[in-house]
Design a protein around this motif. Structure first.
Motif, PDB file in Angstrom:
ATOM      1  N   PHE A  22       0.867  -1.185   0.000  1.00 38.65           N
ATOM      2  CA  PHE A  22       0.000   0.000   0.000  1.00 38.65           C
ATOM      3  C   PHE A  22       0.899   1.229   0.000  1.00 38.65           C
ATOM      4  CE2 PHE A  22      -4.520   1.088   1.383  1.00 38.65           C
ATOM      5  CZ  PHE A  22      -4.432   2.408   0.959  1.00 38.65           C
ATOM      6  N   TYR A  23       0.910   1.955  -1.121  1.00 36.94           N
ATOM      7  CA  TYR A  23       1.738   3.157  -1.252  1.00 36.94           C
ATOM      8  C   TYR A  23       0.926   4.395  -0.898  1.00 36.94           C
ATOM      9  CZ  TYR A  23       4.330   6.942  -3.590  1.00 36.94           C
ATOM     10  OH  TYR A  23       4.970   8.124  -3.882  1.00 36.94           O
ATOM     11  N   VAL A  24       1.419   5.158   0.066  1.00 38.46           N
ATOM     12  CA  VAL A  24       0.800   6.435   0.432  1.00 38.46           C
ATOM     13  C   VAL A  24       1.725   7.545  -0.051  1.00 38.46           C
ATOM     14  CG1 VAL A  24      -0.073   7.882   2.297  1.00 38.46           C
ATOM     15  CG2 VAL A  24      -0.296   5.389   2.446  1.00 38.46           C
ATOM     16  N   ALA A  25       1.331   8.217  -1.111  1.00 36.22           N
ATOM     17  CA  ALA A  25       2.110   9.332  -1.643  1.00 36.22           C
ATOM     18  C   ALA A  25       1.831  10.560  -0.788  1.00 36.22           C
ATOM     19  CB  ALA A  25       1.739   9.606  -3.101  1.00 36.22           C
ATOM     20  N   GLY A  26       2.893  11.118  -0.180  1.00 33.48           N
ATOM     21  CA  GLY A  26       2.714  12.217   0.758  1.00 33.48           C
ATOM     22  C   GLY A  26       2.536  11.723   2.175  1.00 33.48           C
ATOM     23  N   HIS A  27       3.239  10.648   2.530  1.00 34.55           N
ATOM     24  CA  HIS A  27       2.992   9.965   3.809  1.00 34.55           C
ATOM     25  C   HIS A  27       3.464  10.749   5.026  1.00 34.55           C
ATOM     26  CE1 HIS A  27       7.224   9.045   3.348  1.00 34.55           C
ATOM     27  NE2 HIS A  27       7.253   8.507   4.551  1.00 34.55           N
ATOM     28  N   ARG A  28       4.200  11.831   4.825  1.00 33.42           N
ATOM     29  CA  ARG A  28       4.671  12.623   5.966  1.00 33.42           C
ATOM     30  C   ARG A  28       3.816  13.868   6.212  1.00 33.42           C
ATOM     31  NH1 ARG A  28      10.312  11.800   6.659  1.00 33.42           N
ATOM     32  NH2 ARG A  28      10.293  13.479   8.220  1.00 33.42           N
ATOM     33  N   GLY A  29       2.902  14.162   5.336  1.00 29.48           N
ATOM     34  CA  GLY A  29       2.087  15.372   5.448  1.00 29.48           C
ATOM     35  C   GLY A  29       0.904  15.206   6.382  1.00 29.48           C
ATOM     36  N   VAL A  48       4.101   1.643   2.369  1.00 36.61           N
ATOM     37  CA  VAL A  48       5.350   2.211   1.881  1.00 36.61           C
ATOM     38  C   VAL A  48       5.171   3.685   1.527  1.00 36.61           C
ATOM     39  CG1 VAL A  48       6.229   0.018   1.032  1.00 36.61           C
ATOM     40  CG2 VAL A  48       4.875   1.462  -0.487  1.00 36.61           C
ATOM     41  N   GLY A  49       6.269   4.417   1.558  1.00 26.73           N
ATOM     42  CA  GLY A  49       6.255   5.827   1.201  1.00 26.73           C
ATOM     43  C   GLY A  49       7.671   6.348   1.085  1.00 26.73           C
ATOM     44  N   LYS A  50       7.817   7.476   0.425  1.00 26.96           N
ATOM     45  CA  LYS A  50       9.104   8.144   0.269  1.00 26.96           C
ATOM     46  C   LYS A  50       8.929   9.623   0.591  1.00 26.96           C
ATOM     47  CE  LYS A  50      12.028   5.088  -1.784  1.00 26.96           C
ATOM     48  NZ  LYS A  50      13.421   4.821  -1.386  1.00 26.96           N
ATOM     49  N   THR A  51       9.902  10.203   1.262  1.00 28.17           N
ATOM     50  CA  THR A  51       9.867  11.636   1.492  1.00 28.17           C
ATOM     51  C   THR A  51      10.146  12.369   0.183  1.00 28.17           C
ATOM     52  OG1 THR A  51      12.227  11.828   1.980  1.00 28.17           O
ATOM     53  CG2 THR A  51      10.750  11.266   3.821  1.00 28.17           C
ATOM     54  N   SER A  52       9.838  13.656   0.157  1.00 35.60           N
ATOM     55  CA  SER A  52      10.094  14.436  -1.058  1.00 35.60           C
ATOM     56  C   SER A  52      11.580  14.513  -1.372  1.00 35.60           C
ATOM     57  CB  SER A  52       9.510  15.841  -0.913  1.00 35.60           C
ATOM     58  OG  SER A  52      10.042  16.489   0.233  1.00 35.60           O
ATOM     59  N   ALA A  53      12.417  14.414  -0.338  1.00 37.67           N
ATOM     60  CA  ALA A  53      13.857  14.411  -0.556  1.00 37.67           C
ATOM     61  C   ALA A  53      14.319  13.104  -1.191  1.00 37.67           C
ATOM     62  CB  ALA A  53      14.600  14.642   0.760  1.00 37.67           C
ATOM     63  N   ASP A  56      11.214  12.822  -5.745  1.00 37.60           N
ATOM     64  CA  ASP A  56      10.548  14.024  -6.235  1.00 37.60           C
ATOM     65  C   ASP A  56       9.419  13.583  -7.161  1.00 37.60           C
ATOM     66  OD1 ASP A  56       9.698  16.419  -7.253  1.00 37.60           O
ATOM     67  OD2 ASP A  56      11.643  17.006  -8.105  1.00 37.60           O
ATOM     68  N   LEU A  57       8.198  13.739  -6.721  1.00 38.98           N
ATOM     69  CA  LEU A  57       7.065  13.276  -7.518  1.00 38.98           C
ATOM     70  C   LEU A  57       6.868  14.092  -8.787  1.00 38.98           C
ATOM     71  CD1 LEU A  57       4.463  12.456  -4.712  1.00 38.98           C
ATOM     72  CD2 LEU A  57       5.988  10.904  -5.929  1.00 38.98           C
ATOM     73  N   LEU A  75      -3.099   2.466  -3.594  1.00 36.26           N
ATOM     74  CA  LEU A  75      -2.379   3.742  -3.577  1.00 36.26           C
ATOM     75  C   LEU A  75      -3.323   4.858  -3.165  1.00 36.26           C
ATOM     76  CD1 LEU A  75       0.010   4.971  -6.426  1.00 36.26           C
ATOM     77  CD2 LEU A  75      -1.597   6.533  -5.345  1.00 36.26           C
ATOM     78  N   VAL A  76      -2.863   5.701  -2.271  1.00 36.64           N
ATOM     79  CA  VAL A  76      -3.574   6.939  -1.949  1.00 36.64           C
ATOM     80  C   VAL A  76      -2.681   8.096  -2.339  1.00 36.64           C
ATOM     81  CG1 VAL A  76      -4.488   8.423  -0.129  1.00 36.64           C
ATOM     82  CG2 VAL A  76      -4.940   5.976  -0.066  1.00 36.64           C
ATOM     83  N   LEU A  77      -3.204   8.982  -3.185  1.00 32.39           N
ATOM     84  CA  LEU A  77      -2.442  10.148  -3.615  1.00 32.39           C
ATOM     85  C   LEU A  77      -2.804  11.336  -2.721  1.00 32.39           C
ATOM     86  CD1 LEU A  77      -0.526  11.709  -5.312  1.00 32.39           C
ATOM     87  CD2 LEU A  77      -2.172  11.708  -7.193  1.00 32.39           C
TER      88      LEU A  77
END
Length: 328
Positions: A22-29, A48-53, A56-57, A75-77
């Motif tokens: 399960f990918y959460v795009a923006g998981h730190r916001g 799973v998730g990645k920081t913007s650093a 870069d989406l 996926l949640v955008l």
């Protein structure tokens, strides 16, 4: 309830696989972190998730490479360039361009990798400035947008159409959810980039600590706004993923609103500010009222649970615990 087909197999909403990626795009916001908390509480084991650093989406090749590597089933955008009335009106090119690139990259990569369920998250600013209240989903594209955030709104409208187009062309059961004004842990409390509620929390808390005689807010204080805690939003997103399948965006809110003046007075009381509040009426008010009709959401079986009073207490406490490390 409508259904969609994947490779000819009819899809019907139901409980998601707790062991799937399960990918959460923006998981730190604000929203993404709440969704991660909700998924963890629900027993999902591979979030799973990645920081913007780290990712870069706005970089299309990097996004395609990442989704090709992790192969998410869901996926949640929740990633977006967001800001308050000052930021939106000052940097409309950034809000339009960045959000269009983020959305097209993530959603196109999701199509390329056969992501089964996607929830695209937008904003209530997609609706016309003078839409009939409460705002129904079918009010979309029926009037002029609020000029101070029209660029951001257009980007989010494009995201809704992207989801609808994917459903038509590929038969994937993707959905869109449009939240009202959100607040909670991991919000943006910066003076220049925050939305109204976190901006007021910071302003009044700093005023209480410094003992200034008065606080000045923008506008008249008369516009009405609806506020939803991010944990409620996260709960609604999971509920919709498991119980709703349709092309139309779904409003997510509480169904009630307050004036900006009322919310300012409430926040002043929560943080213990004893001074006066003044209003700079030379500054814009924005949309007079933005109250969402949440009957579609209620029909899907979900209603908000966190009261504004409880949510404010929790958010102020979080802000004070993290004031030295929050983003500027």
């Amino acid at each position: 309830m409508t259904t969609a087909a994947i490779d000819g197999v009819q899809f019907t909403p139901g409980e998601l696989d707790r062991d799937a990626t399960f990918y959460v795009a923006g998981h730190r916001g604000l929203v993404g972190s709440a969704i991660v908390r909700r998924l963890q509480a629900a027993g999902f084991t591979n979030i799973v998730g990645k920081t913007s650093a780290e990712l870069d989406l706005k970089n299309r090749d990097a996004v395609f490479d990442y989704l090709g590597e992790i192969k998410p089933k869901y996926l949640v955008l929740a990633a977006a360039k967001v800001g308050g009335i000052l930021a939106n009106s000052t940097y409309p090119v950034d809000f339009l361009s960045d959000n269009l690139r983020i959305q097209s990259n993530v959603l196109d990569a999701a199509v390329a990798n056969d992501v089964e369920r996607v929830a695209f998250l937008g904003s209530s600013c997609i609706y016309p400035k003078f839409a009939e209240q409460p705002i129904r989903e079918d009010s979309l594209l029926t009037g002029h947008l609020e000029p101070t955030n029209d660029a951001y709104a257009i980007a989010k409208i494009a995201g809704i159409l992207n989801v609808q187009a994917v459903r038509r062309q590929y038969g994937l059961p993707w959905i869109s959810a449009m939240p009202t004004n959100l607040y909670g842990p991991n919000d943006n409390f910066s003076p220049k980039g925050s939305h109204v509620l976190p901006a007021l929390i910071r302003r009044y808390d700093e005023a209480a600590k410094s003992g200034v005689a008065s606080v000045t807010n923008w506008g008249t204080g008369t516009p009405r706004r609806e506020f939803l805690h991010s944990d409620d939003m996260a709960d609604a997103v999971l509920h919709l993923l498991e119980h709703y399948d349709g092309p139309d965006q779904v409003n997510v809110g509480t169904g009630s609103d307050v004036t900006i003046r009322e919310i300012a007075e409430t926040i002043a009381g929560v943080v213990g500010y004893q001074g006066e509040t003044e209003w700079d009426t030379t500054k814009p008010d924005g949309t007079p009222q933005k109250l969402l009709d949440v009957s579609k959401l209620a029909d899907a079986g979900w209603t908000a649970k966190i009261s504004l009073a409880e949510g404010l207490d929790r958010t102020v406490a979080w802000y004070r615990d993290h004031v030295d490390t929050i983003r500027e």
